[in-house]
Design a protein around this motif. Structure first.
Motif, PDB file in Angstrom:
ATOM      1  N   ARG A 120       0.833  -1.214   0.000  1.00 22.25           N
ATOM      2  CA  ARG A 120       0.000   0.000   0.000  1.00 22.25           C
ATOM      3  C   ARG A 120       0.861   1.255   0.000  1.00 22.25           C
ATOM      4  O   ARG A 120       0.490   2.285   0.542  1.00 22.25           O
ATOM      5  CB  ARG A 120      -0.919  -0.010   1.217  1.00 22.25           C
ATOM      6  CG  ARG A 120      -0.169  -0.147   2.534  1.00 22.25           C
ATOM      7  CD  ARG A 120      -1.095  -0.100   3.733  1.00 22.25           C
ATOM      8  NE  ARG A 120      -0.411  -0.578   4.926  1.00 22.25           N
ATOM      9  CZ  ARG A 120      -0.971  -0.656   6.126  1.00 22.25           C
ATOM     10  NH1 ARG A 120      -2.221  -0.291   6.302  1.00 22.25           N
ATOM     11  NH2 ARG A 120      -0.286  -1.096   7.167  1.00 22.25           N
ATOM     12  N   SER A 121       2.072   1.159  -0.611  1.00 19.29           N
ATOM     13  CA  SER A 121       2.972   2.321  -0.588  1.00 19.29           C
ATOM     14  C   SER A 121       2.433   3.448  -1.465  1.00 19.29           C
ATOM     15  O   SER A 121       1.634   3.225  -2.375  1.00 19.29           O
ATOM     16  CB  SER A 121       4.367   1.913  -1.077  1.00 19.29           C
ATOM     17  OG  SER A 121       4.326   1.677  -2.468  1.00 19.29           O
ATOM     18  N   SER A 143       1.200  -5.590   5.376  1.00 15.64           N
ATOM     19  CA  SER A 143       1.908  -6.467   6.317  1.00 15.64           C
ATOM     20  C   SER A 143       1.014  -6.926   7.477  1.00 15.64           C
ATOM     21  O   SER A 143       1.352  -7.876   8.169  1.00 15.64           O
ATOM     22  CB  SER A 143       3.149  -5.757   6.866  1.00 15.64           C
ATOM     23  OG  SER A 143       2.766  -4.651   7.648  1.00 15.64           O
TER      24      SER A 143
END
Ligand code: NAP
Length: 283
Positions: free
Chosen positions: A167-168, A191
């Protein structure tokens, strides 16, 4: 079953060839050669290779190479001054600040100094906002490259169940927006996701952008699904991705290799964005 390999090198070469013609057409029409300013701070070997590739590809596409190399000891103020000057320079269509910056320097405020119409990496807060609102703007290169790869293989997106792992701000988050705009049903895993395999196994398309070597194996993939591997890791055995290519290619319907998958598309999208930026600036 053996997956169809989506050849990112070939797709990117086709896009670069097409762009060459479009750039020549733009120059003939306006008398202006679009220019890409890559800004490299310091001498990180991996960054030097990435920037050299971008510059070489830009020149081959007919763009002006307006590279700036700053010393690794450059202060945040000096980098900011360079970005402002490039913003004011009419020869510069697009500005790319190569990341990461040395010494863990915070890149966010510096990226936000890039004029949104020169933001060829699509990473400024303004560009992210335009994307979130579905308004025209410059989109981040790697997510655009992933969508272009899926399109090249004619993988249907409309109504498809997609899981993005990661989800960067650079990859996962903007990719989710792009795919929602293409009417996919998108799940974003990260994560803290419980039981990743149960999420990915119900997906038509799995996109791995976690930065964990070979995270995705056979057990994560529904037979026939499309698997796109964004990860890149240097190992003693060579480059590997976030997907265990050997086992997953036995069950997937489509798969991208590493190297030669998403990587070449990122540069092709950067060149495309630079031409688009020139069009935005010069009509
Ligand atoms: P990043 O900023 O480190 O983000 C990684 C994301 O993956 C985070 O959202 C993280 O979750 C999630 N994640 C980490 N471990 C996970 C796990 N075990 N299970 C599920 N999710 C997990 O990385 P990035 O910049 O997005 O890059 C991702 C990968 O793509 C890297 O390998 C990078 O080198 C590669 N990359 C390739 C290209 C290209 O051109 N091919 C371009 C950019 C990046 P949290 O948010 O919970 O921490």
């Amino acid at each position: 079953m053996s997956a169809i390999i989506i050849d990112g090198k070939q797709v990117a070469a086709g896009i670069r060839e097409q762009l060459k013609h479009e750039v020549a057409g733009f120059v003939a029409e306006t008398g202006i050669q679009p220019g890409l300013a890559t800004v490299l701070v310091g001498g990180d070997p991996a960054s030097e290779v990435y920037v050299a590739n971008k510059r070489r590809s830009a020149t081959a596409a007919g763009l002006a190479d307006l590279h700036v190399h700053l010393d690794g000891a450059a202060s945040s103020d000096e980098i900011a001054q360079t970005i402002r000057e490039l913003g004011e320079n009419p020869a510069v269509s697009g500005i790319l600040l190569q990341l990461p910056l040395p010494g863990g320097m915070d890149s966010g405020p510096l990226i936000d100094l890039i004029e949104p119409f020169k933001d060829v990496d699509g990473l400024t807060t303004t560009s992210a906002g335009l994307l979130a609102r579905g308004k025209p703007g410059l989109r981040p290169c790697t997510p655009s490259g992933v969508v272009a790869l899926l399109d090249s293989a004619e993988v249907p997106l409309e109504g498809a169940e997609v899981t993005i792992i990661g989800r960067s701000e650079l990859v996962g988050a903007p990719l989710a927006q792009l795919l929602i705009q293409r009417n996919a049903t998108v799940t974003v895993a990260h994560s803290r996701t419980r039981d990743l395999a149960s999420v990915t196994r119900r997906s038509d398309i799995v996109i791995a952008a976690a930065g964990v070597p070979r995270l995705i194996g056979e057990a994560h993939v529904r037979p026939g699904a499309a698997v796109i591997d964004v990860g890149i890791h240097r190992t003693p055995q060579g480059l590997v991705g976030d997907v265990d290519f050997e086992s997953v290619s036995r069950v997937a319907g489509w798969i991208t290799p590493v190297p030669g998958g998403v990587g070449p598309m990122t540069i092709a999208m950067l060149l495309r964005n630079t031409l688009l930026a020139a069009r935005l600036q010069h009509g």
